[in-house]
Design a protein around this motif. Sequence first.
Motif, PDB file in Angstrom:
ATOM      1  N   LEU A  41      24.124  -1.964  23.826  1.00 37.86           N
ATOM      2  CA  LEU A  41      25.118  -3.416  23.766  1.00 37.86           C
ATOM      3  C   LEU A  41      24.266  -4.550  24.650  1.00 37.86           C
ATOM      4  O   LEU A  41      23.782  -4.166  25.849  1.00 37.86           O
ATOM      5  CB  LEU A  41      26.291  -3.019  24.223  1.00 37.86           C
ATOM      6  CG  LEU A  41      27.165  -4.253  24.509  1.00 37.86           C
ATOM      7  CD1 LEU A  41      27.508  -5.024  23.276  1.00 37.86           C
ATOM      8  CD2 LEU A  41      28.595  -3.961  25.309  1.00 37.86           C
ATOM      9  N   TYR A  42      24.146  -5.706  24.173  1.00 35.64           N
ATOM     10  CA  TYR A  42      23.445  -6.666  25.018  1.00 35.64           C
ATOM     11  C   TYR A  42      24.490  -7.549  25.801  1.00 35.64           C
ATOM     12  O   TYR A  42      24.750  -7.516  26.996  1.00 35.64           O
ATOM     13  CB  TYR A  42      22.904  -7.702  24.267  1.00 35.64           C
ATOM     14  CG  TYR A  42      22.317  -8.903  24.624  1.00 35.64           C
ATOM     15  CD1 TYR A  42      21.648  -8.929  26.083  1.00 35.64           C
ATOM     16  CD2 TYR A  42      22.730 -10.277  24.433  1.00 35.64           C
ATOM     17  CE1 TYR A  42      21.087 -10.181  26.837  1.00 35.64           C
ATOM     18  CE2 TYR A  42      22.462 -11.521  25.242  1.00 35.64           C
ATOM     19  CZ  TYR A  42      21.691 -11.263  26.104  1.00 35.64           C
ATOM     20  OH  TYR A  42      21.183 -12.347  27.046  1.00 35.64           O
ATOM     21  N   VAL A  43      25.562  -8.069  24.901  1.00 30.15           N
ATOM     22  CA  VAL A  43      26.764  -8.567  25.422  1.00 30.15           C
ATOM     23  C   VAL A  43      27.853  -8.884  24.540  1.00 30.15           C
ATOM     24  O   VAL A  43      27.603  -8.800  23.425  1.00 30.15           O
ATOM     25  CB  VAL A  43      26.226 -10.356  25.819  1.00 30.15           C
ATOM     26  CG1 VAL A  43      26.047 -11.106  24.659  1.00 30.15           C
ATOM     27  CG2 VAL A  43      27.197 -10.977  26.951  1.00 30.15           C
ATOM     28  N   ARG A  44      29.023  -9.163  24.954  1.00 32.43           N
ATOM     29  CA  ARG A  44      30.212  -9.579  24.244  1.00 32.43           C
ATOM     30  C   ARG A  44      30.675 -10.802  24.869  1.00 32.43           C
ATOM     31  O   ARG A  44      30.986 -11.049  25.926  1.00 32.43           O
ATOM     32  CB  ARG A  44      31.404  -8.343  24.254  1.00 32.43           C
ATOM     33  CG  ARG A  44      31.004  -7.212  23.587  1.00 32.43           C
ATOM     34  CD  ARG A  44      31.996  -5.879  23.789  1.00 32.43           C
ATOM     35  NE  ARG A  44      32.281  -5.881  24.878  1.00 32.43           N
ATOM     36  CZ  ARG A  44      32.979  -5.067  25.471  1.00 32.43           C
ATOM     37  NH1 ARG A  44      34.102  -4.384  24.501  1.00 32.43           N
ATOM     38  NH2 ARG A  44      33.386  -4.817  26.879  1.00 32.43           N
ATOM     39  N   PHE A  45      31.343 -11.773  23.701  1.00 29.04           N
ATOM     40  CA  PHE A  45      31.812 -13.149  24.315  1.00 29.04           C
ATOM     41  C   PHE A  45      32.655 -13.579  23.345  1.00 29.04           C
ATOM     42  O   PHE A  45      32.583 -13.228  21.824  1.00 29.04           O
ATOM     43  CB  PHE A  45      30.790 -13.946  24.939  1.00 29.04           C
ATOM     44  CG  PHE A  45      29.723 -14.529  23.580  1.00 29.04           C
ATOM     45  CD1 PHE A  45      30.169 -15.415  22.870  1.00 29.04           C
ATOM     46  CD2 PHE A  45      28.733 -13.793  23.199  1.00 29.04           C
ATOM     47  CE1 PHE A  45      29.556 -16.138  21.769  1.00 29.04           C
ATOM     48  CE2 PHE A  45      28.044 -14.185  22.138  1.00 29.04           C
ATOM     49  CZ  PHE A  45      28.419 -15.447  21.234  1.00 29.04           C
ATOM     50  N   ALA A  46      33.493 -14.368  23.913  1.00 23.67           N
ATOM     51  CA  ALA A  46      34.516 -15.147  23.201  1.00 23.67           C
ATOM     52  C   ALA A  46      34.027 -16.752  23.154  1.00 23.67           C
ATOM     53  O   ALA A  46      33.688 -17.026  24.175  1.00 23.67           O
ATOM     54  CB  ALA A  46      35.810 -15.168  23.785  1.00 23.67           C
ATOM     55  N   GLY A  47      34.043 -17.238  21.845  1.00 24.86           N
ATOM     56  CA  GLY A  47      33.380 -18.541  21.917  1.00 24.86           C
ATOM     57  C   GLY A  47      33.662 -19.084  20.263  1.00 24.86           C
ATOM     58  O   GLY A  47      34.237 -18.693  19.631  1.00 24.86           O
ATOM     59  N   ASP A  48      32.574 -20.006  20.148  1.00 28.90           N
ATOM     60  CA  ASP A  48      32.593 -20.704  18.712  1.00 28.90           C
ATOM     61  C   ASP A  48      31.802 -19.700  17.819  1.00 28.90           C
ATOM     62  O   ASP A  48      32.022 -19.940  16.556  1.00 28.90           O
ATOM     63  CB  ASP A  48      32.122 -22.128  18.734  1.00 28.90           C
ATOM     64  CG  ASP A  48      33.118 -23.056  19.586  1.00 28.90           C
ATOM     65  OD1 ASP A  48      34.165 -22.676  19.872  1.00 28.90           O
ATOM     66  OD2 ASP A  48      32.639 -24.174  19.712  1.00 28.90           O
ATOM     67  N   GLY A  49      30.963 -18.993  18.167  1.00 28.54           N
ATOM     68  CA  GLY A  49      30.183 -18.343  17.634  1.00 28.54           C
ATOM     69  C   GLY A  49      28.724 -17.921  17.898  1.00 28.54           C
ATOM     70  O   GLY A  49      28.682 -17.830  19.162  1.00 28.54           O
ATOM     71  N   VAL A  50      27.666 -17.727  16.955  1.00 29.21           N
ATOM     72  CA  VAL A  50      26.201 -17.339  17.295  1.00 29.21           C
ATOM     73  C   VAL A  50      25.401 -17.906  16.321  1.00 29.21           C
ATOM     74  O   VAL A  50      25.568 -17.920  15.233  1.00 29.21           O
ATOM     75  CB  VAL A  50      26.172 -16.064  17.464  1.00 29.21           C
ATOM     76  CG1 VAL A  50      26.202 -15.267  16.286  1.00 29.21           C
ATOM     77  CG2 VAL A  50      24.833 -15.718  18.323  1.00 29.21           C
ATOM     78  N   VAL A  51      24.347 -18.560  16.719  1.00 27.53           N
ATOM     79  CA  VAL A  51      23.182 -18.941  15.761  1.00 27.53           C
ATOM     80  C   VAL A  51      22.026 -17.938  15.772  1.00 27.53           C
ATOM     81  O   VAL A  51      21.720 -17.616  16.859  1.00 27.53           O
ATOM     82  CB  VAL A  51      22.581 -20.284  16.203  1.00 27.53           C
ATOM     83  CG1 VAL A  51      21.843 -20.719  15.090  1.00 27.53           C
ATOM     84  CG2 VAL A  51      23.622 -21.306  16.397  1.00 27.53           C
TER      85      VAL A  51
END
Length: 295
Positions: free
Chosen positions: A160-170
């Motif tokens: 696992l690198y990271v988990r985050f809440a947001g708009d998404g990922v590119v």
Amino acid sequence: MNLPSRLNRIGLVVHPHRPLDRALKTMEEWAATHDVDLVQVPVDGQERSVAPPGDPATCDLIIAVGGDGTTLAALHAGAAAEKPVLGVACGSLGALTAVAAANIEEALRDVAAGNWRPQVLPGVAVAADGGAPQVAINDLVVVRKGAGQVVIGIEVDDELYVRFAGDGVVIATPQGSSAYTLAAGGPVLAPGCGGYVLTPLAPHGGCCPPLVVGQDTRVAVTIEPSHVGARLEFDGQIEDVEPHRLDVSWRDEHVTLVQFGGAESLLAGLRRRRIIIDSPRVLARDDRFAPPAIE
């Protein structure tokens, strides 16, 4: 990838709205003079008809007439058929177009004479929920559909690198890193660096900087959408899928662009288009030491 000894058939991909009459007339006259067939390669969302339809596999060359978006669509068609693509700009030159529309006759003459060089671009292959992979040449975007956030998890080689809440990922290739990735605060990857970058979009708290990975790295992206869902965009084209897991891998030498001698580099193009600009202090210093203008 080499062209045959002569061009027999050229496939066209055209911008849906830009004025193209002059460029198309030049190509039609050149093709008639040199006994070359012109056909139109079908691409998704293309309703504008300028030539009889043709299979890209039967073409010797695919020409995109419009801009970078049109060239991306042509590259996807060219990759499937293993055909080179020439990008023609009906406007200012972009990152993927090699020649302005005003110079298209000279470009055709050079291609027919073999006076060109291949620019081979990589891609990132993305398999959604164990399905068949699709390859993005610029970038793949996971983005929320509505007002709710999505929760993204990024794993690197099963860690696992990271988990985050947001708009998404590119997820972007070096070629695509100067587009949405740069706008989202991610890095520009130099051509030939042999890796790709994952850039979080508007993460809500935490610490999740963009992650650059190598071509042999195994990356998995998990997606937990809110009630409004999330969507995928492959090279700017919306896909009607809502996956929960993406497995990402590198595709080396995926597509071929036609380039000519003296073509500008990616970094030079970014500076010409003022996507990359020197700091005001440096520019002011240049102005102070510039030779005086001759009146």
